[in-house]
Design an enzyme around this catalytic site. Structure first.
Site, PDB file in Angstrom:
ATOM      1  N   LYS A 261       0.861  -1.186   0.000  1.00  0.00           N
ATOM      2  CA  LYS A 261       0.000   0.000   0.000  1.00  0.00           C
ATOM      3  C   LYS A 261       0.896   1.234   0.000  1.00  0.00           C
ATOM      4  O   LYS A 261       1.662   1.450   0.939  1.00  0.00           O
ATOM      5  CB  LYS A 261      -0.910   0.001   1.233  1.00  0.00           C
ATOM      6  CG  LYS A 261      -1.686   1.314   1.445  1.00  0.00           C
ATOM      7  CD  LYS A 261      -2.602   1.276   2.669  1.00  0.00           C
ATOM      8  CE  LYS A 261      -3.207   2.653   2.963  1.00  0.00           C
ATOM      9  NZ  LYS A 261      -4.071   2.666   4.165  1.00  0.00           N
ATOM     10  N   ASP A 266      -2.474  10.263   3.533  1.00  0.00           N
ATOM     11  CA  ASP A 266      -3.877   9.890   3.719  1.00  0.00           C
ATOM     12  C   ASP A 266      -4.583  10.946   4.575  1.00  0.00           C
ATOM     13  O   ASP A 266      -4.526  10.907   5.798  1.00  0.00           O
ATOM     14  CB  ASP A 266      -3.968   8.514   4.385  1.00  0.00           C
ATOM     15  CG  ASP A 266      -5.416   8.066   4.583  1.00  0.00           C
ATOM     16  OD1 ASP A 266      -6.322   8.709   4.020  1.00  0.00           O
ATOM     17  OD2 ASP A 266      -5.612   7.048   5.288  1.00  0.00           O
ATOM     18  N   LYS A 273     -10.031  13.160   7.920  1.00  0.00           N
ATOM     19  CA  LYS A 273      -9.567  12.784   9.258  1.00  0.00           C
ATOM     20  C   LYS A 273      -9.501  14.025  10.142  1.00  0.00           C
ATOM     21  O   LYS A 273      -9.362  15.133   9.642  1.00  0.00           O
ATOM     22  CB  LYS A 273      -8.146  12.197   9.167  1.00  0.00           C
ATOM     23  CG  LYS A 273      -8.072  10.801   8.593  1.00  0.00           C
ATOM     24  CD  LYS A 273      -6.638  10.306   8.590  1.00  0.00           C
ATOM     25  CE  LYS A 273      -6.529   8.913   8.007  1.00  0.00           C
ATOM     26  NZ  LYS A 273      -7.210   7.865   8.778  1.00  0.00           N
ATOM     27  N   ASP A 343     -12.156   7.312   3.699  1.00  0.00           N
ATOM     28  CA  ASP A 343     -10.942   7.074   4.487  1.00  0.00           C
ATOM     29  C   ASP A 343     -10.550   5.596   4.490  1.00  0.00           C
ATOM     30  O   ASP A 343      -9.467   5.247   4.955  1.00  0.00           O
ATOM     31  CB  ASP A 343     -11.150   7.590   5.921  1.00  0.00           C
ATOM     32  CG  ASP A 343      -9.845   7.780   6.671  1.00  0.00           C
ATOM     33  OD1 ASP A 343      -8.774   7.720   6.024  1.00  0.00           O
ATOM     34  OD2 ASP A 343      -9.895   8.004   7.896  1.00  0.00           O
ATOM     35  N   GLU A 345      -9.441   3.860   2.135  1.00  0.00           N
ATOM     36  CA  GLU A 345      -8.912   3.920   0.758  1.00  0.00           C
ATOM     37  C   GLU A 345      -7.871   2.850   0.474  1.00  0.00           C
ATOM     38  O   GLU A 345      -7.669   2.490  -0.691  1.00  0.00           O
ATOM     39  CB  GLU A 345      -8.316   5.311   0.502  1.00  0.00           C
ATOM     40  CG  GLU A 345      -6.866   5.524   0.957  1.00  0.00           C
ATOM     41  CD  GLU A 345      -6.648   5.377   2.455  1.00  0.00           C
ATOM     42  OE1 GLU A 345      -7.623   5.513   3.216  1.00  0.00           O
ATOM     43  OE2 GLU A 345      -5.497   5.113   2.873  1.00  0.00           O
ATOM     44  N   ARG A 347      -7.720  -0.375   1.033  1.00  0.00           N
ATOM     45  CA  ARG A 347      -8.276  -1.587   0.407  1.00  0.00           C
ATOM     46  C   ARG A 347      -8.694  -1.326  -1.044  1.00  0.00           C
ATOM     47  O   ARG A 347      -8.694  -2.231  -1.867  1.00  0.00           O
ATOM     48  CB  ARG A 347      -9.448  -2.100   1.269  1.00  0.00           C
ATOM     49  CG  ARG A 347     -10.583  -1.133   1.404  1.00  0.00           C
ATOM     50  CD  ARG A 347     -11.491  -1.449   2.592  1.00  0.00           C
ATOM     51  NE  ARG A 347     -10.944  -0.958   3.866  1.00  0.00           N
ATOM     52  CZ  ARG A 347     -11.552  -1.104   5.043  1.00  0.00           C
ATOM     53  NH1 ARG A 347     -12.699  -1.752   5.126  1.00  0.00           N
ATOM     54  NH2 ARG A 347     -11.002  -0.637   6.140  1.00  0.00           N
TER      55      ARG A 347
HETATM   56  N1  BES Z   1      -4.232   4.610   6.909  1.00  0.00           N
HETATM   57  C1  BES Z   1      -5.394   4.391   7.688  1.00  0.00           C
HETATM   58  C2  BES Z   1      -5.169   3.372   8.790  1.00  0.00           C
HETATM   59  C3  BES Z   1      -4.376   3.802   9.985  1.00  0.00           C
HETATM   60  C4  BES Z   1      -4.995   4.524  10.999  1.00  0.00           C
HETATM   61  C5  BES Z   1      -3.078   3.472  10.132  1.00  0.00           C
HETATM   62  C6  BES Z   1      -4.284   4.895  12.111  1.00  0.00           C
HETATM   63  C7  BES Z   1      -2.367   3.837  11.257  1.00  0.00           C
HETATM   64  C8  BES Z   1      -2.986   4.554  12.245  1.00  0.00           C
HETATM   65  C9  BES Z   1      -6.524   3.868   6.818  1.00  0.00           C
HETATM   66  O1  BES Z   1      -6.540   4.336   5.525  1.00  0.00           O
HETATM   67  C10 BES Z   1      -7.790   4.318   7.458  1.00  0.00           C
HETATM   68  O2  BES Z   1      -8.020   5.491   7.495  1.00  0.00           O
HETATM   69  N2  BES Z   1      -8.574   3.361   7.943  1.00  0.00           N
HETATM   70  C11 BES Z   1      -9.792   3.658   8.600  1.00  0.00           C
HETATM   71  C12 BES Z   1     -10.835   2.673   8.115  1.00  0.00           C
HETATM   72  C13 BES Z   1     -12.218   3.010   8.554  1.00  0.00           C
HETATM   73  C14 BES Z   1     -12.701   4.260   7.849  1.00  0.00           C
HETATM   74  C15 BES Z   1     -13.121   1.842   8.245  1.00  0.00           C
HETATM   75  C16 BES Z   1      -9.576   3.518  10.099  1.00  0.00           C
HETATM   76  O3  BES Z   1      -8.870   2.615  10.510  1.00  0.00           O
HETATM   77  O4  BES Z   1     -10.090   4.341  10.835  1.00  0.00           O
HETATM   78 ZN    ZN Z   2      -4.743   4.862   4.738  1.00  0.00          ZN
HETATM   79 MN    MN Z   3      -7.574   6.172   5.325  1.00  0.00          MN
END
Ligand code: BES
Ligand code: ZN
Ligand code: MN
Length: 491
Positions: A261, A266, A273, A343, A345, A347
């Site tokens: 990835k 992000d 966020k 968010d 993204e 996947r």
């Molecule tokens: N890059 C983030 C995941 C992440 C969050 C990594 C915090 C390290 C620390 C990913 O793209 C994301 O934002 N995931 C969301 C998914 C949710 C919207 C289902 C998450 O984990 O909040």
């Molecule tokens: Zn991410």
């Molecule tokens: Mn994200």
């Protein structure tokens, strides 16, 4: 740093000529056969209450009587394990840092771990201790004076010297991979762009003999990667799809494919966020950085294997062009996806890379991603989350993580976890509820990985550290390299 294996009589350490002699001792008693001079100094220090044979204890003696070296650093490791050896080495290196020591000789005594793995960790612990990020920080501290580190092995044990040399070489290769991964991850989002990741891969291809292709938006459109494109469309920074191939075995041998990835920033997109800590989302390309680092390690070790690396790289940004909640896109697999949270993204870019992987008829595919905050809650920063459609593959990844001191933990893939991904408007939604968020993300990916043996590593908790030590860790380069080496046939 110059690393060497130096053969010596361990009962004659007093004669070692170095700026510092470092003696790391496992167990609760001084090892039999320890140099008499060193043993006398250690016994005296213990008697005085200045040193104990307990994990984490260190003592530095200046101008130790009877020793050629002007400094003796005693370090207790506690348990005789590889993990304890690494911790003790870290403690020892902290003693050498910022001193007038240019060359040090290290003896590891009383450990049960293999000489090969001890030598590997000797290199990795040292490189870790002396890595300094400089690229955008001209005021970073000057490089350490320490330039030469020797690992002492018993002169009488020819097999140990051979094993130490092999471990040292493997440590150097993995260390170079970790350093590349950390450096890419640490560079800010305005430096480490998708274009930059493509250039880094091209440079690695040139220096290490890899076949590299970097695809732009036009080529990605032609492939039909509608899901990947939908994430990239909100940003002015051009996307890249990066392919690198290492060929170490016959062309007919099915390759192992690593998928990373590569979200170089992000923001969350339209599902923005919160502001606090958002800077850390520059590390959201940690999966890409780690597969690139692993390719470097593999290209240096040159095993009889074929390995393919795929990176989907783009930014996730809000704009008038950005994908919106509720939008439905068509992935390369033909499955349509309803975007319920922009968010989620990672996947969405990985699913198209997983479909692309099919063309290699792979022996196995492992994707690596800073995928979910839920995984950070579940496993913290100690173990990466590991998912696998195949028990043998899961076992190999688990064993590789343990051997590399870069551990993971297997998570479940029961079909019930897929329930929440149902959509009224597409074949699948990109998010389910909050519960089991790391697992439902893995279930989403699994839908695109049905044609081969597949595993997924959620490294959201392990790829970087926050707080005062904020920075990339280079994980899981160690795990991945050990895993790939375990797949060499007839090994
Ligand atoms: N890059 C983030 C995941 C992440 C969050 C990594 C915090 C390290 C620390 C990913 O793209 C994301 O934002 N995931 C969301 C998914 C949710 C919207 C289902 C998450 O984990 O909040
Ligand atoms: Zn991410
Ligand atoms: Mn994200």
């Amino acid at each position: 740093m110059d690393f060497r294996i130096q053969t010596a009589s361990l009962d004659a350490l007093a004669a070692i000529n170095a700026d510092a002699l470092v003696v790391v001792i496992a167990g609760e008693a001084l090892p039999a056969g320890l140099d008499a001079g060193v043993a006398a100094l250690a016994k005296d220090a213990i008697k005085l209450g200045d040193f104990e044979l307990k994990a984490g204890k260190t003592l530095t003696l200046q101008r130790p009587a009877g020793l050629k070296a002007p400094r003796l650093v005693l370090v207790a490791a506690g348990k005789p394990t590889l993990k304890a050896a690494r911790a003790a080495l870290q403690a020892a290196l902290a003693q050498l840092k910022g001193r007038g020591v240019a060359q040090a000789a290290v003896a590891l005594l009383g450990f049960e771990a293999s000489t090969e793995s001890l030598a590997e960790q000797f290199v990795l612990a040292s490189q870790d201790a002396f890595y300094v990020y400089r690229h955008t920080k001209p005021s970073a501290p000057a490089p350490s004076k320490l330039a030469k580190l020797s690992l002492l092995v018993d002169k009488a044990d020819a097999a140990a010297a051979k094993a130490a040399k092999a471990g040292l070489a493997q440590g150097l290769a993995i260390g170079a991979g970790i350093e590349l991964a950390r450096e890419c991850a640490n560079r800010p989002g305005n430096h480490a762009t998708p274009t930059f990741l493509g250039e880094q891969t091209k440079a690695l291809g040139k220096s290490h003999g890899l076949k590299v292709e970097v695809l732009d938006k036009k080529a990605v459109e032609k492939l039909g990667m509608g899901s990947f494109l939908s994430v990239a469309q909100g940003s002015d920074e051009p996307l890249r799809f990066i392919v690198a191939q290492y060929q170490g075995a016959a062309k007919t041998q099915a390759p192992l494919v690593l998928v990373g990835k590569g979200i170089t920033f992000d923001s969350g997109g339209i599902s923005l966020k919160p502001g606090a800590g958002m800077d850390e989302m520059k590390f959201d390309m940690g999966g890409a950085a780690s597969v690139l680092g692993t390719m470097r390690a593999i290209a240096e070790i040159k095993p009889k294997l074929n390995v393919v690396m795929l990176i989907a790289a783009c930014e996730n940004m809000p704009s008038g062009h950005a994908v919106k909640p509720g939008d439905v896109v068509t992935s390369m697999s033909g499955q349509t996806i309803e975007n319920l949270n922009t968010d989620a993204e990672g996947r969405l870019i990985l699913c198209d890379a997983l479909t692309y992987a099919e063309r290699f008829k792979p022996a196995a595919v492992v994707d690596v991603a800073t995928l979910t905050g839920a995984c950070v809650i579940a496993l913290g920063g100690v173990r990466s989350g590991m998912y696998a459609s195949d028990d043998e593959l899961a076992g190999a990844l688990m064993a590789a993580g343990d051997a590399a001191l870069d551990p993971c933990w297997r998570m479940p893939l029961d079909e019930e976890y897929e329930e929440g991904l149902k959509s009224n408007f597409a074949d699948v939604a990109n998010v389910a509820g909050r519960e089991g968020g790391s697992i439902t993300a893995a279930k989403f990916l699994q839908r695109f990985a049905s044609k081969y043996r597949w595993a997924h590593l959620d490294i959201a908790g392990t790829a970087w550290k926050g707080g005062a030590a904020k920075g990339g860790t280079g994980r899981p380069v160690g795990l991945l390299t050990h895993f790939l080496l375990s797949q060499v046939q007839g090994r």
